[in-house]
Design an enzyme around this catalytic site. Structure first.
Site, PDB file in Angstrom:
ATOM      1  CB  SER A 261      -1.068  -0.031   1.212  1.00 14.20           C
ATOM      2  OG  SER A 261      -2.278   0.507   1.008  1.00 14.20           O
ATOM      3  CG  HIS A 402      -5.703  -2.591   1.011  1.00 16.27           C
ATOM      4  ND1 HIS A 402      -4.759  -2.426  -0.016  1.00 16.27           N
ATOM      5  CD2 HIS A 402      -5.661  -1.750   1.893  1.00 16.27           C
ATOM      6  CE1 HIS A 402      -3.847  -1.289  -0.119  1.00 16.27           C
ATOM      7  NE2 HIS A 402      -3.990  -0.618   1.253  1.00 16.27           N
TER       8      HIS A 402
END
Ligand code: GCU
Length: 424
Positions: A261, A402
């Protein structure tokens, strides 16, 4: 009636404004654009060989990202020192060596320290390493009670028992699922990790962290074309690599820059700005990382700059809702990793990071790898979920959200064995 009309008059513009600012998740609404050719310089010259790439095109791409996206590092440290402050040869039930290293950075009479937590296979060899930041402290990535708890600022997180921006043992081991330490060690690799908040706390405040070391008298913020937090985190990874080069248990020619990320964005920029990294892995790095900005799918440049004004240089705001003005898209960042192995990974439920934009970006770098006789991702069509493609440039998309999962690590380890680790 009047009241209804009043209500419509008031709410309509608000609804329209929000609609305009809704993220786009519709492939048919992706603007048409052409990804600039990586093998043609900004002034139109064709690049035909590796020397043209290394001496002309790669440096101009680097300067573009340095000036327009992540920001310039304003100089060098005055000095740097390392100290192994803790260690054991009996970690993880005896299969690993553990070291905790304090890195002290000095500049202009000021200093900042961070800690590397290092696990190495206990096999008497210099091991290849995955190096990557963690979000909530080194002690969160393992249940190993010997791991030092950082006293740096941390984001509060009720689920992890973090309050008053202070890390305590309440958060020990809360992120073990993101770090497949046993698999990494069993695969013959080491793992080095750092709490990113020790290098630069993740908040829009430039009075703390690394930036302050470089200020001239009276300066309180980086200049418009100078570094934001992502470039500071990338710089920290390079300083960790400086240490790893001194450790004879580490194969410093095989250090893989890894990140998830926002820390995947940092891992990519570290790999682009420091050619000593042997390979780079971007896990769900999204906007400002692997994903193409011009697709404006999910998170956009305007959104990321509004929500995280401290991540990029101020110059990057020129592209807010103006992505088409970028002389090169994020494939120009990935290309700077060539010819070193590069892995881009996405997750199906992580549409915010634009998996398709992450794939295409990795696909577009193929011609650069071909200059070196290496294999990239030739197909424009994305691989199926759960069907990784492992060449020098690799990609997978998995099910789920995610995150960094066991599955992701299994892929990284088997790919790194083939493309990064030294053949026996
Ligand atoms: C937010 C941000 C992303 C970033 C992510 C993360 O979602 O918008 O750009 O990658 O945080 O770091 O988890």
């Amino acid at each position: 009636m009047k009241r209804i009309l009043f209500y419509i008059l008031i709410t309509y513009p608000i609804c329209m404004a929000t609609a305009q600012f809704e993220p786009n998740y519709d492939e048919t609404k992706v603007p048409k654009f052409e990804a600039s050719d990586l093998l043609t310089t900004f002034d139109g010259k064709k690049v035909n060989d590796t020397s043209g790439w290394e001496n002309t095109r790669r440096p101009e791409l680097y300067h573009f990202f340095e000036e327009q996206v992540y920001g310039k590092v304003p100089g060098k440290l005055d000095s740097l020192s390392f100290e192994v402050v803790e260690g054991s040869t009996e970690a993880l039930g005896g299969k690993a060596i553990r070291k905790q290293i304090e890195v002290d950075m000095f500049k202009n009479g000021k200093s900042l320290s961070f800690h590397i937590l290092l696990y190495l296979p206990n096999n008497g060899k210099a091991s290849p390493i995955f190096l990557g930041y963690n979000f909530y402290g080194n002690h969160t990535i393992t249940d190993d009670s010997n791991v030092i708890i950082s006293n740096a600022w941390a984001m509060d997180n009720e689920d992890f028992g973090i309050s008053d921006n202070t890390l305590t043992k309440a958060s020990r081991g809360v992120r073990t699922h993101r770090w497949a330490i046993e698999k990494i060690i069993d695969g013959g690799f080491g793992l080095a990790t750092i709490y990113y908040g020790e290098v630069d706390p993740d908040k829009n405040d430039f009075s703390d962290g690394l930036h302050r070391l470089f200020y001239e008298e009276g300066q309180t913020n980086p200049k418009a074309d100078e570094w934001g937090s992502i470039a500071a985190w990338a710089f920290g990874m390079s300083r960790a690599l400086d240490y790893l080069e001194t450790d004879s248990d580490v194969d410093a020619h095989r250090v893989i820059s890894f990140g998830h990320s926002r820390l995947g964005k940092a891992a990519l920029w570290a790999g682009a700005s420091d050619q000593r990294f042997a390979a780079v892995i971007s896990n769900n790095s999204g906007c400002g990382g692997a994903a193409l900005s011009k697709r404006k799918f999910g998170e956009t440049v305007g959104r990321i700059n509004a929500r995280f004004p401290h991540w990029f240089s101020d110059t990057f705001t020129a592209y807010n809702d103006n992505e088409e003005a970028l002389a090169i898209d994020q494939h120009g960042l990935l290309a700077q990793i060539a010819p070193r192995p590069l892995y881009v990974a996405s997750a199906e439920d992580d549409q915010w990071a634009d998996p398709r934009g992450e794939y295409l970006s990795a696909h577009y770098v193929t011609p650069v790898y071909q200059l070196y006789g290496k294999k990239g991702l030739a197909r424009t069509k994305m691989p199926q979920t759960g069907s990784p493609v492992h060449h020098t440039v690799a990609y997978h998309i998995r099910t789920g959200k995610h995150d960094v999962t066991e599955y992701d690590w299994e892929q990284y380890i088997s790919w790194a064995k083939k493309f990064v680790a030294k053949e026996e």
